[in-house]
Design an enzyme around this catalytic site. Sequence first.
Site, short mmCIF file in Angstrom:
data_model
loop_
_atom_site.label_atom_id
_atom_site.label_comp_id
_atom_site.label_asym_id
_atom_site.label_seq_id
_atom_site.Cartn_x
_atom_site.Cartn_y
_atom_site.Cartn_z
N LYS A 181 0.83 -1.21 0.00
CA LYS A 181 0.00 0.00 0.00
C LYS A 181 0.86 1.26 0.00
O LYS A 181 0.50 2.27 -0.60
CB LYS A 181 -0.94 -0.02 1.19
CG LYS A 181 -2.02 -1.11 1.12
CD LYS A 181 -2.95 -1.04 2.31
CE LYS A 181 -4.08 -2.06 2.20
NZ LYS A 181 -3.59 -3.45 2.25
N GLU A 199 -3.41 6.59 8.66
CA GLU A 199 -4.21 7.49 7.82
C GLU A 199 -5.29 8.12 8.68
O GLU A 199 -5.69 7.56 9.71
CB GLU A 199 -4.90 6.72 6.69
CG GLU A 199 -4.02 6.25 5.58
CD GLU A 199 -4.80 5.53 4.50
OE1 GLU A 199 -4.26 5.40 3.40
OE2 GLU A 199 -5.95 5.11 4.76
N ARG A 247 -5.70 -7.93 -10.13
CA ARG A 247 -6.31 -9.20 -10.51
C ARG A 247 -7.75 -8.96 -10.92
O ARG A 247 -8.25 -7.84 -10.85
CB ARG A 247 -6.28 -10.17 -9.32
CG ARG A 247 -6.92 -9.58 -8.07
CD ARG A 247 -7.06 -10.56 -6.95
NE ARG A 247 -7.39 -9.93 -5.68
CZ ARG A 247 -8.58 -9.51 -5.32
NH1 ARG A 247 -9.61 -9.64 -6.16
NH2 ARG A 247 -8.80 -8.97 -4.14
#
Length: 501
Positions: free
Chosen positions: A118, A202, A294
């Site tokens: 990430k 975050e 994916r």
Amino acid sequence: MPPIRKILIANRGEIALRIMRTAREMNIGTVAVFSEADRTSPHVRYADEAVYIGPPPSSESYLNIDKILKICEDLHVDAVHPGYGFLSENAAFAERVRKAGLIFIGPSPESIEIMGSKLAAKQAAAKYDIPMVPGTADAIGDRAEAKRIAAEIGYPILIKASAGGGGKGMRVVESAEEFDAQMDRAVSEAQAAFGDGSVFIEKYITSPKHVEIQVLGDHHGNIIHLFERECSIQRRHQKVVEEAPSISVTPEIREEMGRCAVDVARSCGYYGAGTVEFIMDANRNFYFLEMNTRLQVEHPVTEMITGVDLVKEMIQIAEGKPLSIRQGDLNIHGHAIEIRVYAEDASNHFLPDIGTLHTYVKPDGNGVRVDDGFEQGMEIPIYYDPMIAKLITYGEDRQTAIRKMIRAIDEYLITGVQTTLPFCRFVMRHEAFVNGSFDTNFVATHFHPDSLSTNTDHEVAGLAALISAFLSDSSAESKRVQNEDESMRKSKWRSRRLAMR
């Protein structure tokens, strides 16, 4: 690149079947692999060839890279499609496939590696001025500095694992007093789940919507988006209901979010099918979350509103062909909703309810699609994700799609295990879902196990009636055979008793 003649699907169940069906339409041979637990699965029978790969645990079967590549060699396979889950986002697997001289039907190992972190994904996307949630740009190394940043952006904050997903290594911190304890838990969970304890922080968006954009890219630098999917109905940070398009996205936001998604894909030289995920706050500001490299579980809703076969596009891209469609060719047609039918008991904290499908009758009719990998009489294995099927409905508008979904849920007949069907019916009829005011806190805010009890009598009565109708043709014969068996059993018992005297 040469045309693909034979594909090994390194997966199981409904997604293996989904890929095989498109491959058959393209006159491409298919190879299934199966564990002992899946020996009788439909995907095994459907494939042109099927090979036993190992015992039920995925570490000994579907995750065994050496065995998969040996099967490819033995059966002269051209390409490997990983589906989703298992090895689909494993950069090392994609690299092994490539080094074996095979085609990996998916993105490059480099793209998988960048977007698998990430933090690395955020750093790549930052070059294109993609909106980001305020937080740390790197993994937390100095806890005191992290606390300072947390205080600066303001509580609540979210501690997130850099690797992996599915809600693991994710902790909400409401105040500075909770910081250390929640940090320790997040690091420990991330290390246990992914072998990587790196975490970052975050700003926690308190009432977010989870919106994602489907993208396709080819080897020639063409990248397009296929609009958004709304994925906010979740439990344990995992999706249960998805739809396309989103009721919360305006045409202006759709255009801007689509542009950002394409730029995220471009930031890592992406090709193949992928999904760029965003969160949207109450003021409709959106922020980049992550990219899934994916095919997504929920890809059917995008296929329904665009008419694009995403698996076919993936195969053609892997063959080196340019995209068959351009951005200007795409339009949204109608509305589609997907629910995930899990073998879970929603009235008991959505815990898995493994067992045998004593009755399994799928709904049908106009605008109804079922992607599944099970049949009546099969057991739900304890070794894998407990998803039984994906139920998708399509209508000319959202209201029609919802009505079709309620009808399809009522017609979906499953006994032997508890499923998420009653919960999904509750969602479809709830005012917050119907009017679009829901967010990712829907379960916590609106759902309680007692919510399902009001429909229990009606559902049980309806279920009994359906079972009765389903079995009516054979009931008389069944009773006759049972009576004969019982008569014979009693006769033999009497004979034995007489012989013993």
